[in-house]
Design an enzyme around this catalytic site. Structure first.
Site, PDB file in Angstrom:
ATOM      1  N   CYS A  38      -1.800   8.707   2.759  1.00  0.00           N
ATOM      2  CA  CYS A  38      -1.545   8.423   1.335  1.00  0.00           C
ATOM      3  C   CYS A  38      -2.799   8.675   0.497  1.00  0.00           C
ATOM      4  CB  CYS A  38      -1.000   7.024   1.160  1.00  0.00           C
ATOM      5  SG  CYS A  38      -2.047   5.813   1.880  1.00  0.00           S
TER       6      CYS A  38
ATOM      7  N   GLU B 131       0.893  -1.156   0.000  1.00  0.00           N
ATOM      8  CA  GLU B 131       0.000   0.000   0.000  1.00  0.00           C
ATOM      9  C   GLU B 131       0.931   1.206   0.000  1.00  0.00           C
ATOM     10  OE1 GLU B 131      -1.713   2.905   1.020  1.00  0.00           O
ATOM     11  OE2 GLU B 131      -2.344   2.054   2.956  1.00  0.00           O
TER      12      GLU B 131
HETATM   13  C1  SIN Z   1      -2.562   5.590   4.806  1.00  0.00           C
HETATM   14  O1  SIN Z   1      -2.294   6.761   4.717  1.00  0.00           O
HETATM   15  O2  SIN Z   1      -1.687   4.727   4.615  1.00  0.00           O
HETATM   16  C2  SIN Z   1      -3.931   5.083   5.168  1.00  0.00           C
HETATM   17  C3  SIN Z   1      -4.973   6.104   5.158  1.00  0.00           C
HETATM   18  C4  SIN Z   1      -6.344   5.568   5.474  1.00  0.00           C
HETATM   19  O3  SIN Z   1      -6.525   4.415   5.856  1.00  0.00           O
HETATM   20  O4  SIN Z   1      -7.272   6.346   5.308  1.00  0.00           O
END
Ligand code: SIN
Length: 484
Positions: free
Chosen positions: A289, A255
Site C-alpha cells: 500500500c 491501514e
Molecule cells: C502494506 O502494504 O500494508 C504494508 C507495507 C509496509 O509495511 O511497508
C-alpha cells in the site's frame, strides 16, 4: 525444504488453546500462486468457532492483563528469538503461499520480528501522568489499561509483518488477540502462532481462525467483549468494517489503500532517485500500500530519469519466488492481473507510451512483466486508482506548485516520496504533502520505530513506533479526593 515436513506448518486453525478442524469438517485449498498447485488446506470455520475463540480469550484475559509488563516483555522477546531462529522455514512457507521472492520473504520475517522485539520493549513504557489538581484536597493520576479483546483482520501482501505489527502491541499492552488471516495466506499466520505459544503466550490469549470472513467478522462485530478491531486492506472494506464496528463502539485502526506520488525535481540526484524508485515501486511486485502509484518527474530531468529507470527495469528477472535468481514473483490472483492490464490499456488508449513490458509473462497466468509507461496524464485511471502491481506510470510537471497540486489531488494520504537536493524545498514538501508518511530522498520508509499510517481515505491510527501501542490501551483518569 518440504512444507509438510516442517513442524510449524499446520493445516488446522488454533482457537481457544487448541489446534482444531472446522465444526462442519469443511476445508479450503491454498495454492502457490507461482505454480497454481495446492499446497495444503485450512479449516473453513465460521461464527460458532469465532465465538468459542472470543469466550476463551475472555476467560484468559484477567490473568494476562495482571502479569507485569516485564513478564509480558520476556515472553515477547522469546517469540522474537523463535521467529528469527525459524527465519528460513517461515520465509519458505510465506513464499510458497504468497509468491514473493525468498529473499524478500526473509526480509519480511525480520521486519515482522522487529515489531515483536520493539513492542516487547515498549510494554514497559506505557507511562501515565500526574496532573496538578485544581482542588487542594485532591490528586489526579492518569493510567493506561489494556483495551480488551482485539480482533485483527490481516492482508495477504505481508502475511507475517502485518500480523506482528498488530498482535505484538496488543499482547504487550495486555490484550488477548484473535487473528483472521487473509484467505490466501493462512499458513504463515499459523506458523507464527505456533512459535508464540512455544514462547509462552498463554494458548487461549492468541487464536488464529481461518474460514468465512463474513461469518467470522459478524461474530467480532456482534460481540461487546471484542473492544478493538484492527484491519489492513482495501479502503471500501475498511469503511464497511468501521460502520459495522459502530454498533458495539469498538476502537478501530485501519491501514487502507494509497496512491503514493514519487516526485523527482530537476535538482535531485537522479541515480539515487532511480534506486529509490525501484524499491518504492517493485517491492513485492508492486503489491504494497506504500508502493508508488504515480511518478511525477520535472521536465528538466524527465528524459534522463526515464532512460536510467528503463535500463534497470529491463534487468529484472521474473519467476518463482522459490528460485533465488528472481526479483519479481507472481501476483496474488487473476483480479490483480486484470487491474494492471486495465490501467495499462486505459493509459495507452488515452495517449500514454508503453516503454517496457505491458503484458502477462510467459511463465504463467499470474506472472506479469514489470512495466513502464510514460507521458501519463491526470485523466487516466492510474492517476486516481491504486494499481497494486508492477506498473510504473510517469507524469511530467513544470514547477513545484504544480507538483504539489498533482501529488495532493487524491482522496488517499498514506505514503509519499520526494527527491530534491534543495533543503528549503525538502522542508516545504515534507510539510505540504497531505500524507501520513513522507520519504525525502528515501524510497523505503517502513520500519518498526516509525509511525506507519495514513490520513483521509488511507485510514485511522498508527502502527509501529512509540505511538503504536496506544491504539491497544484506554486512558483512565482517577481523582483521589479527601486528602487533607
Ligand atoms: C502494506 O502494504 O500494508 C504494508 C507495507 C509496509 O509495511 O511497508
Amino acid at each position: 525444504m518440504q512444507l509438510n515436513q516442517l513442524k510449524i506448518f499446520h493445516e488446522q486453525a488454533f482457537i481457544a488453546g487448541k489446534w482444531c478442524d472446522a465444526q462442519n469438517q469443511q476445508s479450503t485449498a491454498i495454492i502457490n500462486p507461482a505454480t497454481m498447485q495446492i499446497i495444503g488446506h485450512v479449516p473453513n470455520m465460521g461464527k460458532a468457532e469465532a465465538e468459542i475463540a472470543i469466550q476463551a480469550a475472555k476467560q484468559a484475559y484477567p490473568e494476562w492483563k495482571a502479569k507485569t509488563a516485564k513478564e509480558r516483555s520476556i515472553i515477547l522477546k522469546k517469540w522474537n528469538d523463535l521467529l528469527l531462529e525459524h527465519l528460513d522455514e517461515l520465509a519458505f512457507i510465506l513464499t510458497s503461499e504468497q509468491g514473493k521472492p525468498l529473499s524478500e520473504a526473509q526480509g519480511e520475517i525480520r521486519y515482522a520480528a522487529s515489531f515483536v522485539e520493539w513492542f516487547a520493549e515498549e510494554a514497559k513504557r506505557t507511562y501515565g501522568d500526574v496532573i496538578p489538581s485544581p482542588d487542594s484536597d485532591a490528586q489526579i493520576i492518569v493510567t493506561k489499561q489494556p483495551i480488551g479483546i482485539v480482533a485483527a483482520i490481516t492482508p495477504w501482501n505481508f502475511p507475517a509483518a502485518m500480523i506482528t505489527r498488530k498482535v505484538a502491541p496488543a499482547l504487550a499492552a495486555g490484550c488477548p488477540c484473535i487473528v483472521k488471516p487473509a484467505p490466501e495466506t493462512p499458513f504463515t499466520a499459523l506458523a507464527m502462532l505456533d512459535l508464540a505459544i512455544q514462547a509462552g503466550v498463554p494458548a487461549e490469549i492468541f487464536s488464529v481462525i481461518t474460514g468465512d470472513a463474513i461469518q467470522i467478522g459478524d461474530a467480532f462485530f456482534e460481540s461487546n467483549d471484542v473492544r478493538k478491531l484492527t484491519f489492513t486492506g482495501s479502503t471500501p472494506v475498511g469503511k464497511l468494517l468501521l460502520e459495522k464496528s459502530a454498533k458495539t463502539m469498538k476502537k478501530v485502526s485501519l491501514e487502507l489503500g494509497g496512491n503514493a506520488p514519487f516526485i523527482i525535481f530537476n535538482d535531485a540526484n537522479i541515480d539515487a532517485a532511480v534506486e529509490g524508485a525501484l524499491a518504492a515501486k517493485f517491492r513485492n511486485a508492486g503489491q504494497t500500500c506504500v508502493c508508488v502509484n504515480r511518478f511525477l518527474v520535472q521536465a528538466g530531468v524527465y528524459d534522463q530519469f526515464i532512460a536510467k529507470f528503463k535500463e534497470r527495469i529491463q534487468k529484472f528477472s521474473v519467476g518463482s519466488g522459490l528460485e533465488p535468481i528472481h526479483d519479481i514473483g507472481p501476483l496474488i490472483n487473476k483480479n490483480a492481473i486484470s487491474k494492471v492490464k486495465a490501467h495499462i490499456q486505459d493509459a495507452v488508449e488515452k495517449g500514454a507510451k508503453l516503454i517496457v513490458g505491458g503484458k502477462g509473462h510467459c511463465l504463467g497466468e499470474l506472472f506479469f512483466e514489470p512495466t513502464l509507461i510514460i507521458d501519463v496524464t491526470t485523466e487516466m485511471d492510474v492517476a486516481t486508482q491504486e494499481t497494486f502491481g508492477p506498473l510504473a506510470a510517469i507524469f511530467k510537471f513544470e514547477d513545484e506548485k504544480q507538483a504539489l497540486e498533482m501529488a495532493n489531488a487524491t482522496e488517499f494520504g498514506l505514503a509519499s516520496y520526494c527527491y530534491t537536493n534543495d533543503l528549503g524545498r525538502a522542508w516545504r514538501m515534507s510539510q505540504q504533502l497531505e500524507y501520513g508518511m513522507v520519504g525525502i530522498n528515501k524510497g523505503l520508509i517502513s520500519n518498526e520505530v516509525s509511525p506507519f499510517g495514513g490520513i483521509k481515505s488511507s485510514g485511522l491510527g498508527r502502527e509501529g513506533s512509540k505511538y503504536g501501542i496506544e491504539d491497544y490501551m484506554e486512558i483512565k483518569y482517577t481523582m483521589f479526593g479527601g486528602l487533607k
